[in-house]
Design a protein around this motif. Structure first.
Motif, short mmCIF file in Angstrom:
data_model
loop_
_atom_site.label_atom_id
_atom_site.label_comp_id
_atom_site.label_asym_id
_atom_site.label_seq_id
_atom_site.Cartn_x
_atom_site.Cartn_y
_atom_site.Cartn_z
N ALA A 1 4.16 -4.83 -12.44
CA ALA A 1 4.59 -3.53 -11.92
C ALA A 1 3.67 -3.12 -10.78
N GLY A 2 4.28 -2.63 -9.71
CA GLY A 2 3.50 -2.08 -8.61
C GLY A 2 2.88 -3.11 -7.69
N HIS A 3 3.54 -4.25 -7.47
CA HIS A 3 3.00 -5.20 -6.49
C HIS A 3 2.90 -4.52 -5.14
N ASP A 4 1.81 -4.77 -4.45
CA ASP A 4 1.57 -4.14 -3.17
C ASP A 4 2.42 -4.78 -2.09
N THR A 5 2.74 -3.98 -1.07
CA THR A 5 3.44 -4.51 0.08
C THR A 5 2.42 -5.15 1.01
N ALA A 6 2.92 -5.98 1.92
CA ALA A 6 2.03 -6.65 2.88
C ALA A 6 1.27 -5.62 3.72
N GLU A 7 1.93 -4.52 4.06
CA GLU A 7 1.27 -3.49 4.87
C GLU A 7 0.14 -2.82 4.11
N SER A 8 0.37 -2.52 2.84
CA SER A 8 -0.70 -1.87 2.07
C SER A 8 -1.85 -2.84 1.80
N LEU A 9 -1.53 -4.12 1.62
CA LEU A 9 -2.59 -5.12 1.44
C LEU A 9 -3.40 -5.27 2.72
N LEU A 10 -2.72 -5.29 3.87
CA LEU A 10 -3.42 -5.39 5.15
C LEU A 10 -4.35 -4.19 5.34
N HIS A 11 -3.84 -3.01 5.03
CA HIS A 11 -4.67 -1.81 5.16
C HIS A 11 -5.89 -1.88 4.24
N ALA A 12 -5.70 -2.34 3.02
CA ALA A 12 -6.81 -2.47 2.08
C ALA A 12 -7.84 -3.48 2.58
N LEU A 13 -7.37 -4.59 3.14
CA LEU A 13 -8.30 -5.60 3.69
C LEU A 13 -9.05 -5.05 4.90
N GLN A 14 -8.39 -4.26 5.70
CA GLN A 14 -9.04 -3.69 6.89
C GLN A 14 -10.14 -2.71 6.52
N GLN A 15 -10.07 -2.14 5.33
CA GLN A 15 -11.08 -1.18 4.88
C GLN A 15 -12.36 -1.86 4.37
N LEU A 16 -12.28 -3.16 4.17
CA LEU A 16 -13.45 -3.90 3.67
C LEU A 16 -14.50 -4.06 4.77
N PRO A 17 -15.76 -4.23 4.40
CA PRO A 17 -16.79 -4.52 5.40
C PRO A 17 -16.46 -5.79 6.18
N ARG A 18 -16.90 -5.84 7.40
CA ARG A 18 -16.58 -6.95 8.30
C ARG A 18 -17.01 -8.31 7.72
N ARG A 19 -18.16 -8.37 7.10
CA ARG A 19 -18.65 -9.62 6.52
C ARG A 19 -17.72 -10.08 5.39
N VAL A 20 -17.26 -9.16 4.56
CA VAL A 20 -16.33 -9.51 3.48
C VAL A 20 -15.04 -10.05 4.07
N GLN A 21 -14.54 -9.40 5.11
CA GLN A 21 -13.34 -9.88 5.79
C GLN A 21 -13.55 -11.30 6.32
N GLN A 22 -14.71 -11.53 6.93
CA GLN A 22 -14.99 -12.84 7.51
C GLN A 22 -15.01 -13.92 6.44
N VAL A 23 -15.69 -13.68 5.34
CA VAL A 23 -15.76 -14.66 4.26
C VAL A 23 -14.36 -14.93 3.71
N PHE A 24 -13.61 -13.86 3.48
CA PHE A 24 -12.25 -14.00 2.95
C PHE A 24 -11.37 -14.82 3.89
N LEU A 25 -11.42 -14.53 5.19
CA LEU A 25 -10.57 -15.23 6.14
C LEU A 25 -10.98 -16.69 6.31
N LEU A 26 -12.26 -16.96 6.29
CA LEU A 26 -12.70 -18.36 6.37
C LEU A 26 -12.17 -19.16 5.18
#
Length: 171
Positions: free
Chosen positions: A15-40
């Motif tokens: 129940a309540g799976h997130d949309t791609a837009e809400s997931l993108l927004h949540a990822l954008q709120q993360l610190p830059r280093r966390v984003q970098q590790v995740f994307l790598l």
């Protein structure tokens, strides 16, 4: 973390799976280093050890960053989802022990809700691919550690030059 750890014979959407837009927004709120590790990991499919070596970070930091990315946008009150996410990330680590794998199996078998939470975590991992592609579309995350701390270096350089000028005027 590109492969599923458990077979999904009949995946049931939670129940309540997130949309791609809400997931993108949540990822954008993360610190830059966390984003970098995740994307790598997610886009370049580097394992934890390779990311740790590339960014000169301890493996424990890589695990913590990956857990943060996986939990992005989730309610902190959902303890079962948090536990499933921690297990999902830990099982990807090169430092996971046989004892931890046994503990995971026990946790998984302890309640049907644990199995469902783990399946939901794997589905969430899959759903993060499209937002990850949007977040890393220009490849910024492939820059090394210095690219993220360039601002700090320029401030330090400026202060050093100012100190030298001040010492030159006083002498």
């Amino acid at each position: 973390m590109s492969r599923l750890l458990l077979p999904l014979e009949h995946p049931t959407p939670a129940a309540g799976h997130d949309t791609a837009e809400s997931l993108l927004h949540a990822l954008q709120q993360l610190p830059r280093r966390v984003q970098q590790v995740f994307l790598l990991n997610r886009l370049d499919q580097l394992d934890f050890a390779a990311i740790a070596a590339r960014l000169d970070l301890p493996l424990a930091s890589i695990e913590r960053h990956m857990d943060q990315a996986l939990q992005a946008g989730r309610s902190r009150r959902d303890g079962l989802a948090s536990a499933a996410g921690r297990w999902y990330v830990r099982l990807q680590s090169p430092e996971v022990t046989a004892c931890e794998r046994i503990d995971f199996r026990r946790w998984l078998d302890a309640a049907p809700a644990n199995l469902q939470a783990f399946h939901d975590t794997e589905l969430r991992w899959r759903s993060l691919l499209a937002p990850a592609r949007q977040l890393g579309h220009d490849g910024w995350y492939r820059q090394g550690r210095a690219a993220l701390s360039l601002g700090g270096c320029s401030v330090a350089l400026g202060l050093g030059v100012a100190a030298l000028l001040l010492l030159g005027f006083c002498a």
